[in-house]
Design a protein around this motif. Sequence first.
Motif, PDB file in Angstrom:
ATOM      1  N   PHE A  73       0.813  -1.207   0.000  1.00  0.00           N
ATOM      2  CA  PHE A  73       0.000   0.000   0.000  1.00  0.00           C
ATOM      3  C   PHE A  73       0.850   1.262   0.000  1.00  0.00           C
ATOM      4  O   PHE A  73       0.320   2.356  -0.091  1.00  0.00           O
ATOM      5  CB  PHE A  73      -0.943   0.002   1.215  1.00  0.00           C
ATOM      6  CG  PHE A  73      -2.053  -0.993   1.086  1.00  0.00           C
ATOM      7  CD1 PHE A  73      -3.282  -0.612   0.591  1.00  0.00           C
ATOM      8  CD2 PHE A  73      -1.858  -2.318   1.443  1.00  0.00           C
ATOM      9  CE1 PHE A  73      -4.307  -1.536   0.465  1.00  0.00           C
ATOM     10  CE2 PHE A  73      -2.865  -3.243   1.326  1.00  0.00           C
ATOM     11  CZ  PHE A  73      -4.098  -2.844   0.826  1.00  0.00           C
ATOM     12  N   GLU A  74       2.154   1.106   0.123  1.00  0.00           N
ATOM     13  CA  GLU A  74       3.057   2.248   0.115  1.00  0.00           C
ATOM     14  C   GLU A  74       3.660   2.402  -1.270  1.00  0.00           C
ATOM     15  O   GLU A  74       3.725   1.452  -2.042  1.00  0.00           O
ATOM     16  CB  GLU A  74       4.161   2.050   1.146  1.00  0.00           C
ATOM     17  CG  GLU A  74       3.636   1.978   2.561  1.00  0.00           C
ATOM     18  CD  GLU A  74       4.719   1.619   3.556  1.00  0.00           C
ATOM     19  OE1 GLU A  74       5.859   1.327   3.128  1.00  0.00           O
ATOM     20  OE2 GLU A  74       4.423   1.607   4.751  1.00  0.00           O
ATOM     21  N   MET A  98      -7.154  -2.917  -4.008  1.00  0.00           N
ATOM     22  CA  MET A  98      -7.095  -1.813  -3.043  1.00  0.00           C
ATOM     23  C   MET A  98      -5.678  -1.246  -2.957  1.00  0.00           C
ATOM     24  O   MET A  98      -5.494  -0.029  -2.847  1.00  0.00           O
ATOM     25  CB  MET A  98      -7.564  -2.279  -1.675  1.00  0.00           C
ATOM     26  CG  MET A  98      -9.049  -2.515  -1.595  1.00  0.00           C
ATOM     27  SD  MET A  98      -9.658  -2.817   0.065  1.00  0.00           S
ATOM     28  CE  MET A  98      -8.787  -4.316   0.510  1.00  0.00           C
ATOM     29  N   ALA A  99      -4.679  -2.121  -3.012  1.00  0.00           N
ATOM     30  CA  ALA A  99      -3.290  -1.657  -2.946  1.00  0.00           C
ATOM     31  C   ALA A  99      -2.936  -0.817  -4.171  1.00  0.00           C
ATOM     32  O   ALA A  99      -2.307   0.233  -4.040  1.00  0.00           O
ATOM     33  CB  ALA A  99      -2.348  -2.855  -2.834  1.00  0.00           C
ATOM     34  N   SER A 145      -4.593   2.543  -3.844  1.00  0.00           N
ATOM     35  CA  SER A 145      -3.894   3.362  -2.859  1.00  0.00           C
ATOM     36  C   SER A 145      -2.615   3.951  -3.450  1.00  0.00           C
ATOM     37  O   SER A 145      -2.338   5.145  -3.292  1.00  0.00           O
ATOM     38  CB  SER A 145      -3.568   2.517  -1.634  1.00  0.00           C
ATOM     39  OG  SER A 145      -2.924   3.272  -0.656  1.00  0.00           O
ATOM     40  N   ARG A 146      -1.833   3.121  -4.138  1.00  0.00           N
ATOM     41  CA  ARG A 146      -0.597   3.612  -4.758  1.00  0.00           C
ATOM     42  C   ARG A 146      -0.900   4.637  -5.855  1.00  0.00           C
ATOM     43  O   ARG A 146      -0.161   5.599  -6.035  1.00  0.00           O
ATOM     44  CB  ARG A 146       0.215   2.449  -5.326  1.00  0.00           C
ATOM     45  CG  ARG A 146       0.813   1.567  -4.252  1.00  0.00           C
ATOM     46  CD  ARG A 146       1.852   0.593  -4.790  1.00  0.00           C
ATOM     47  NE  ARG A 146       1.482  -0.066  -6.025  1.00  0.00           N
ATOM     48  CZ  ARG A 146       0.796  -1.197  -6.106  1.00  0.00           C
ATOM     49  NH1 ARG A 146       0.398  -1.797  -5.005  1.00  0.00           N
ATOM     50  NH2 ARG A 146       0.517  -1.736  -7.276  1.00  0.00           N
ATOM     51  N   LEU A 184      -3.486   6.735  -5.917  1.00  0.00           N
ATOM     52  CA  LEU A 184      -3.820   7.989  -5.243  1.00  0.00           C
ATOM     53  C   LEU A 184      -2.571   8.658  -4.672  1.00  0.00           C
ATOM     54  O   LEU A 184      -2.462   9.886  -4.683  1.00  0.00           O
ATOM     55  CB  LEU A 184      -4.858   7.742  -4.139  1.00  0.00           C
ATOM     56  CG  LEU A 184      -6.279   7.480  -4.642  1.00  0.00           C
ATOM     57  CD1 LEU A 184      -7.164   7.005  -3.502  1.00  0.00           C
ATOM     58  CD2 LEU A 184      -6.872   8.713  -5.301  1.00  0.00           C
ATOM     59  N   HIS A 185      -1.622   7.861  -4.198  1.00  0.00           N
ATOM     60  CA  HIS A 185      -0.356   8.432  -3.732  1.00  0.00           C
ATOM     61  C   HIS A 185       0.365   9.150  -4.872  1.00  0.00           C
ATOM     62  O   HIS A 185       1.023  10.166  -4.651  1.00  0.00           O
ATOM     63  CB  HIS A 185       0.559   7.347  -3.172  1.00  0.00           C
ATOM     64  CG  HIS A 185       0.103   6.779  -1.884  1.00  0.00           C
ATOM     65  ND1 HIS A 185       0.685   5.654  -1.337  1.00  0.00           N
ATOM     66  CD2 HIS A 185      -0.867   7.143  -1.017  1.00  0.00           C
ATOM     67  CE1 HIS A 185       0.100   5.369  -0.190  1.00  0.00           C
ATOM     68  NE2 HIS A 185      -0.859   6.258   0.023  1.00  0.00           N
ATOM     69  N   SER A 221      -4.200  10.728  -0.147  1.00  0.00           N
ATOM     70  CA  SER A 221      -4.132   9.583   0.755  1.00  0.00           C
ATOM     71  C   SER A 221      -4.887   8.397   0.170  1.00  0.00           C
ATOM     72  O   SER A 221      -5.933   8.556  -0.463  1.00  0.00           O
ATOM     73  CB  SER A 221      -4.749   9.958   2.101  1.00  0.00           C
ATOM     74  OG  SER A 221      -4.903   8.818   2.907  1.00  0.00           O
ATOM     75  N   GLY A 222      -4.379   7.202   0.414  1.00  0.00           N
ATOM     76  CA  GLY A 222      -5.039   5.992  -0.045  1.00  0.00           C
ATOM     77  C   GLY A 222      -6.381   5.767   0.643  1.00  0.00           C
ATOM     78  O   GLY A 222      -7.249   5.065   0.127  1.00  0.00           O
ATOM     79  N   TRP A 223      -6.577   6.381   1.806  1.00  0.00           N
ATOM     80  CA  TRP A 223      -7.841   6.251   2.520  1.00  0.00           C
ATOM     81  C   TRP A 223      -9.009   6.871   1.751  1.00  0.00           C
ATOM     82  O   TRP A 223     -10.173   6.569   2.034  1.00  0.00           O
ATOM     83  CB  TRP A 223      -7.733   6.879   3.907  1.00  0.00           C
ATOM     84  CG  TRP A 223      -6.951   6.029   4.850  1.00  0.00           C
ATOM     85  CD1 TRP A 223      -5.633   6.194   5.209  1.00  0.00           C
ATOM     86  CD2 TRP A 223      -7.405   4.867   5.535  1.00  0.00           C
ATOM     87  NE1 TRP A 223      -5.258   5.201   6.073  1.00  0.00           N
ATOM     88  CE2 TRP A 223      -6.332   4.372   6.302  1.00  0.00           C
ATOM     89  CE3 TRP A 223      -8.615   4.194   5.584  1.00  0.00           C
ATOM     90  CZ2 TRP A 223      -6.431   3.246   7.085  1.00  0.00           C
ATOM     91  CZ3 TRP A 223      -8.719   3.073   6.376  1.00  0.00           C
ATOM     92  CH2 TRP A 223      -7.632   2.611   7.120  1.00  0.00           C
ATOM     93  N   GLN A 241      -9.992   6.089  -0.924  1.00  0.00           N
ATOM     94  CA  GLN A 241     -10.717   5.033  -1.630  1.00  0.00           C
ATOM     95  C   GLN A 241     -12.054   4.741  -0.966  1.00  0.00           C
ATOM     96  O   GLN A 241     -12.942   4.157  -1.593  1.00  0.00           O
ATOM     97  CB  GLN A 241      -9.893   3.746  -1.680  1.00  0.00           C
ATOM     98  CG  GLN A 241      -8.733   3.814  -2.612  1.00  0.00           C
ATOM     99  CD  GLN A 241      -8.046   2.481  -2.685  1.00  0.00           C
ATOM    100  OE1 GLN A 241      -8.373   1.698  -3.546  1.00  0.00           O
ATOM    101  NE2 GLN A 241      -7.128   2.233  -1.774  1.00  0.00           N
TER     102      GLN A 241
END
Length: 112
Positions: free
Chosen positions: A18-19, A62-63, A66-67, A69-70, A75-77, A79
């Motif tokens: 997720f990073e 989801m990962a 999240s990436r 959106l980064h 923020s990945g949140w 989502q």
Amino acid sequence: MDFKQSVLHCLRDNYAQFEGRAGRPEFWWFMLACLLASTLPAALNLTWLGLLLNLALCVPCMAAGSRRLHDIGKSGWLQLLWLIPVAGWAVLVFWLAQPSDGANDFGAVAAK
């Protein structure tokens, strides 16, 4: 990044990562692969296979989101906006289609 590279990168290298960041091609090719993978069992009337496949693809989707959106500095949140029908979907699709904003708090620009 082409279709095969994107799918392999998301499933093999970054299954639950997720990073970091994901470029537009990586994210959209992977989402297309997930869409195709989830519709094929439904077309063949194999609901149990479709359920297992969707369950297996839940975390990498989801990962990747999240990436992605980064990559645009968010923020990945965010989502969680998928839970808001129509308005949340529209905002997220708009954001996910945006080009990278260059270097940000989440690291260097994602590989293309």
